[in-house]
Structure formats: C-alpha cells, structure tokens
Design a protein around this motif. Structure first.
Motif, PDB file in Angstrom:
ATOM      1  N   LYS B   6     -14.324  65.993  34.958  1.00 38.71           N
ATOM      2  CA  LYS B   6     -14.272  64.615  35.431  1.00 38.71           C
ATOM      3  C   LYS B   6     -14.185  63.681  34.234  1.00 38.71           C
ATOM      4  CE  LYS B   6     -16.509  60.971  37.964  1.00 38.71           C
ATOM      5  NZ  LYS B   6     -17.799  60.312  38.061  1.00 38.71           N
ATOM      6  N   GLN B   7     -13.067  62.957  34.197  1.00 39.63           N
ATOM      7  CA  GLN B   7     -12.837  62.091  33.055  1.00 39.63           C
ATOM      8  C   GLN B   7     -13.528  60.748  33.268  1.00 39.63           C
ATOM      9  OE1 GLN B   7      -8.825  60.980  32.584  1.00 39.63           O
ATOM     10  NE2 GLN B   7      -9.114  60.064  30.569  1.00 39.63           N
ATOM     11  N   HIS B   8     -14.673  60.592  32.658  1.00 42.80           N
ATOM     12  CA  HIS B   8     -15.421  59.363  32.890  1.00 42.80           C
ATOM     13  C   HIS B   8     -15.048  58.327  31.838  1.00 42.80           C
ATOM     14  CE1 HIS B   8     -18.655  57.186  34.810  1.00 42.80           C
ATOM     15  NE2 HIS B   8     -18.879  56.655  33.621  1.00 42.80           N
ATOM     16  N   ASP B   9     -13.823  57.867  31.889  1.00 49.38           N
ATOM     17  CA  ASP B   9     -13.385  56.872  30.903  1.00 49.38           C
ATOM     18  C   ASP B   9     -13.797  55.474  31.343  1.00 49.38           C
ATOM     19  OD1 ASP B   9      -9.947  56.546  31.988  1.00 49.38           O
ATOM     20  OD2 ASP B   9     -11.802  56.867  33.103  1.00 49.38           O
ATOM     21  N   CYS B  10     -13.412  54.508  30.527  1.00 42.91           N
ATOM     22  CA  CYS B  10     -13.815  53.132  30.788  1.00 42.91           C
ATOM     23  C   CYS B  10     -13.267  52.636  32.124  1.00 42.91           C
ATOM     24  CB  CYS B  10     -13.331  52.223  29.666  1.00 42.91           C
ATOM     25  SG  CYS B  10     -14.068  52.603  28.069  1.00 42.91           S
ATOM     26  N   LYS B  11     -12.056  53.056  32.438  1.00 44.87           N
ATOM     27  CA  LYS B  11     -11.436  52.563  33.669  1.00 44.87           C
ATOM     28  C   LYS B  11     -12.242  52.993  34.904  1.00 44.87           C
ATOM     29  CE  LYS B  11      -6.810  51.426  34.411  1.00 44.87           C
ATOM     30  NZ  LYS B  11      -5.469  51.711  33.902  1.00 44.87           N
ATOM     31  N   THR B  12     -12.576  54.261  34.951  1.00 46.49           N
ATOM     32  CA  THR B  12     -13.336  54.708  36.125  1.00 46.49           C
ATOM     33  C   THR B  12     -14.726  54.084  36.124  1.00 46.49           C
ATOM     34  OG1 THR B  12     -14.005  56.661  34.899  1.00 46.49           O
ATOM     35  CG2 THR B  12     -12.135  56.896  36.348  1.00 46.49           C
ATOM     36  N   GLU B  13     -15.258  53.876  34.921  1.00 49.13           N
ATOM     37  CA  GLU B  13     -16.578  53.258  34.839  1.00 49.13           C
ATOM     38  C   GLU B  13     -16.557  51.878  35.495  1.00 49.13           C
ATOM     39  OE1 GLU B  13     -17.985  52.903  30.832  1.00 49.13           O
ATOM     40  OE2 GLU B  13     -20.074  52.927  31.484  1.00 49.13           O
ATOM     41  N   LEU B  14     -15.495  51.132  35.221  1.00 49.60           N
ATOM     42  CA  LEU B  14     -15.378  49.802  35.813  1.00 49.60           C
ATOM     43  C   LEU B  14     -15.129  49.900  37.313  1.00 49.60           C
ATOM     44  CD1 LEU B  14     -13.338  48.018  33.011  1.00 49.60           C
ATOM     45  CD2 LEU B  14     -15.686  47.529  33.710  1.00 49.60           C
ATOM     46  N   ARG B  15     -14.228  50.810  37.692  1.00 53.59           N
ATOM     47  CA  ARG B  15     -13.929  51.004  39.103  1.00 53.59           C
ATOM     48  C   ARG B  15     -15.191  51.261  39.911  1.00 53.59           C
ATOM     49  NH1 ARG B  15      -8.706  53.235  39.439  1.00 53.59           N
ATOM     50  NH2 ARG B  15      -7.277  51.522  38.936  1.00 53.59           N
ATOM     51  N   GLU B  16     -15.976  52.172  39.392  1.00 61.56           N
ATOM     52  CA  GLU B  16     -17.190  52.553  40.122  1.00 61.56           C
ATOM     53  C   GLU B  16     -18.184  51.405  40.238  1.00 61.56           C
ATOM     54  OE1 GLU B  16     -18.557  56.021  38.096  1.00 61.56           O
ATOM     55  OE2 GLU B  16     -16.886  57.248  38.812  1.00 61.56           O
ATOM     56  N   LYS B  20     -12.884  44.799  38.199  1.00 65.03           N
ATOM     57  CA  LYS B  20     -11.475  45.039  37.885  1.00 65.03           C
ATOM     58  C   LYS B  20     -11.320  45.463  36.436  1.00 65.03           C
ATOM     59  CE  LYS B  20      -9.392  42.012  41.294  1.00 65.03           C
ATOM     60  NZ  LYS B  20      -8.687  40.733  41.506  1.00 65.03           N
ATOM     61  N   ALA B  21     -10.453  46.427  36.233  1.00 66.52           N
ATOM     62  CA  ALA B  21     -10.246  46.953  34.885  1.00 66.52           C
ATOM     63  C   ALA B  21      -9.188  46.147  34.146  1.00 66.52           C
ATOM     64  CB  ALA B  21      -9.848  48.421  34.964  1.00 66.52           C
ATOM     65  N   THR B  22      -9.592  45.038  33.574  1.00 68.78           N
ATOM     66  CA  THR B  22      -8.647  44.222  32.805  1.00 68.78           C
ATOM     67  C   THR B  22      -8.611  44.728  31.369  1.00 68.78           C
ATOM     68  OG1 THR B  22     -10.326  42.638  32.098  1.00 68.78           O
ATOM     69  CG2 THR B  22      -9.306  42.257  34.235  1.00 68.78           C
ATOM     70  N   PRO B  23      -7.546  44.390  30.651  1.00 70.74           N
ATOM     71  CA  PRO B  23      -7.435  44.839  29.258  1.00 70.74           C
ATOM     72  C   PRO B  23      -8.656  44.436  28.428  1.00 70.74           C
ATOM     73  CG  PRO B  23      -5.366  43.881  29.987  1.00 70.74           C
ATOM     74  CD  PRO B  23      -6.347  43.655  31.098  1.00 70.74           C
ATOM     75  N   ALA B  24      -9.096  43.186  28.583  1.00 76.30           N
ATOM     76  CA  ALA B  24     -10.224  42.708  27.784  1.00 76.30           C
ATOM     77  C   ALA B  24     -11.480  43.527  28.086  1.00 76.30           C
ATOM     78  CB  ALA B  24     -10.473  41.230  28.075  1.00 76.30           C
ATOM     79  N   ARG B  25     -11.712  43.824  29.349  1.00 74.60           N
ATOM     80  CA  ARG B  25     -12.904  44.588  29.713  1.00 74.60           C
ATOM     81  C   ARG B  25     -12.841  46.004  29.178  1.00 74.60           C
ATOM     82  NH1 ARG B  25     -14.035  42.786  35.991  1.00 74.60           N
ATOM     83  NH2 ARG B  25     -15.037  40.805  35.477  1.00 74.60           N
ATOM     84  N   LEU B  26     -11.675  46.635  29.320  1.00 72.51           N
ATOM     85  CA  LEU B  26     -11.543  47.995  28.824  1.00 72.51           C
ATOM     86  C   LEU B  26     -11.792  48.040  27.316  1.00 72.51           C
ATOM     87  CD1 LEU B  26      -8.403  49.013  30.893  1.00 72.51           C
ATOM     88  CD2 LEU B  26     -10.711  49.972  31.107  1.00 72.51           C
ATOM     89  N   ALA B  27     -11.187  47.083  26.619  1.00 74.64           N
ATOM     90  CA  ALA B  27     -11.349  47.074  25.163  1.00 74.64           C
ATOM     91  C   ALA B  27     -12.794  46.796  24.778  1.00 74.64           C
ATOM     92  CB  ALA B  27     -10.418  46.025  24.552  1.00 74.64           C
ATOM     93  N   ALA B  28     -13.443  45.868  25.482  1.00 73.86           N
ATOM     94  CA  ALA B  28     -14.829  45.528  25.153  1.00 73.86           C
ATOM     95  C   ALA B  28     -15.734  46.733  25.360  1.00 73.86           C
ATOM     96  CB  ALA B  28     -15.291  44.358  26.012  1.00 73.86           C
TER      97      ALA B  28
END
Lengths: 145, 145
Positions: B6-16, B20-28
């Motif tokens: 299970k790939q628990h990357d930033c995107k899924t972290e935000l999804r869960e 919303k997974a915006t560029p700024a949030r992912l980078a932060a």
DNA sequence: TTGACAGATGCAATAGACTTGCATATACTA
DNA sequence: TAGTATATGCAAGTCTATTGCATCTGTCAA
C-alpha cells in the motif's frame, strides 16, 4: 524584644534588583504574588485598574521584561498566543491545564531530574532548563462530560 | 508478481483526510516529511519557493491548520513567537534546543508516562497530552564555550 | 529637604504572527 | 467534461509585543 525578621516585601525586592519601586510595579508584584496561577498582561492590567492604577500596556510589558531579567518573575508559555507570568519565588513547578474549563493547577515534585540525567548521558546534551505542561481534564470536568 | 504494497504517499494521505491534493499541499507535506526538525510557516514557504511553488502566507497558515485538525501534522511550540509544525507520522517525541547554536534535536523514549500516571493518581487530573522540551547546550557548543 | 538625574511611564508608531472576508481559480465527482 | 465544493490570493484586520521619544518621578547626594 522580638527577633528582627527580615521583611522581604515588594519594595525591598525591587530595591535589591536595582529597580525603582513605583506604585505600578509594587501593585503588579502584589497581584502576581497573590495569584495562584500565572497571569497575562491584560489580566495584570485589569487587576491594577481595580486598585485604581491605570497603566499602559507597553509599561506592563516592560515591567514583566525587567522582572524576568532580574529573576523576579518567570514567563510561562501555556501554548497560547500570549505569555503568562508568575512570581519566581514560587518553587519551580509545572501546570495542569483543563481543556474544558481552562482551569490551571500547579503540580510540584515532578521528578523530571531523572529524565534530564538520562538525556545528558545518552545525548551529551547539557540540560539547563525545561518546559513541561500537561493538558487534559480536571476532576470536575471529567464528571460533567 | 510482487506483493501489492500500500503506497501511502502524500496524495493518499490528503485524500484520506478529505483534503484536496493541490500542488502546494503535496509539496508542503513532502517538505515536512523530509525535515528532521519542526518548521515554521516562513521556512515552509521558502522551501516551496525553491520548488517553484509560490504561496501566500495565509494559504500556508490555513494548510497547517487543516492538517493539524486532521492529525496530519502536529504544532510544536518551542517558546518562540511563532509555531512550528512537524509531520505527525513521526512517533511522539520531544526536543532538545541548543541555546547557543539553535540546533534542534529529537529525543524519543522519554518515559514520561510514569509521571502522567502519578499525576492522575495524585491530582485526579486526566492527562490527554503534554508539552515537554529541554533547553541547554548541545555537545558541540559545550566544547566551544 | 531639595535638586539633579537615571530610570520609568504614556503615547503613538511599528513589528510580526496569524486570521478573515471575498472574489477567483482549481481539484474532484458524477 | 461540466458543476460544485473547496482552496487560494489578496487585502484588511486582530492580537501580542516592542520601540522611539517626550515627559515625569523615585532615589540619592548634598
């Protein structure tokens, strides 16, 4: 003839710190001494006003800074946006903060020294001071909720 | 065929977290994950800028607030005028702050639980969380001074 | 007791962290 | 791919705290 007890009142406390004993300072010290929890600048100003002493915020901030520098009061950071102050004569202690009713209680004799020794040994870090506060529910609020 | 990790990357972290997974949030989130110490908003913005992402301070403050609310990051109060943030996935720990070089080091496995138990017994106060930081001199600065 | 002066105060301006209202832009869902 | 809930930027505002400057006041020496 009674033994001469050294009267360590607010005036002598200020004198010994090379600070002038102005009415506002004397009253502020008394307020802090009388309080059973650390007070912020706004509250100190309110208490002074109740004694008929009007002060500018800047003055009280300056007072607290010079008191801190001289070791007369201690700044207390309770994770708020502002600092609180308590009289430094009180033995070092920590605080219990109720997240429901905002009550603040003192807690002494936490034996954190053991932790500090462990850190010095394990990390080679020389501990000079620490900040420790506990957040949760006081006895009363546990019953209510 | 390899086991599906299970790939628990930033995107899924935000999804869960229903964010919303915006560029700024992912980078932060990546910045916070990569950092070995808690960062303030100004530093986070600088790091984002280095990745070519310009942000408004208000946006980063709002990001940190929603991340905190969702338990993705943890606010860290190091007795400064500002808050710092660290990724909450990091196991709970405390910090050693060098008063000379401002280095910040993590310290885990402090067994503060014993203290908490004692407080609950002695004061009837239900401890939900605590703040604990140590101030002093790191190994390097002890040698220099 | 008084007078001189270092230090304290009030006021206004300023700084810095953080928040908020609102219009616009964008990620996600259907 | 269009519609919508949410995120963002910008500007204004809040709150804690600091600072410059003119004035005032404790304190100490004479």
């Amino acid at each position: 003839m009674p033994i001469q007890i050294k009267q360590h009142d607010c005036k002598t406390e200020l004198r010994e710190a090379d600070l002038k004993a102005t009415p506002a300072r004397l009253a502020a010290l008394k307020v802090l001494e009388a309080s059973n929890k650390p007070l912020d600048v706004a509250t100190i100003r309110l208490e002074l006003k109740r004694s008929g002493i009007n002060t500018d915020p800047a003055t009280v901030f300056r007072m607290m800074n010079s008191f801190s520098d001289k070791g007369i009061v201690r700044g207390v950071n309770l994770q708020e946006s502002k600092l609180r102050y308590e009289h430094a004569a009180k033995k070092e202690h920590h605080h219990l903060l109720c997240q429901s009713c905002s009550a603040i209680e003192d807690i002494s004799d936490c034996n954190i020294n053991a932790l500090e020794k462990g850190i010095e040994k394990k990390k080679g870090f020389l501990v000079k001071s620490h900040a420790l506060e506990f957040y949760g529910l006081c006895q009363k609020c546990q019953k209510i909720n």
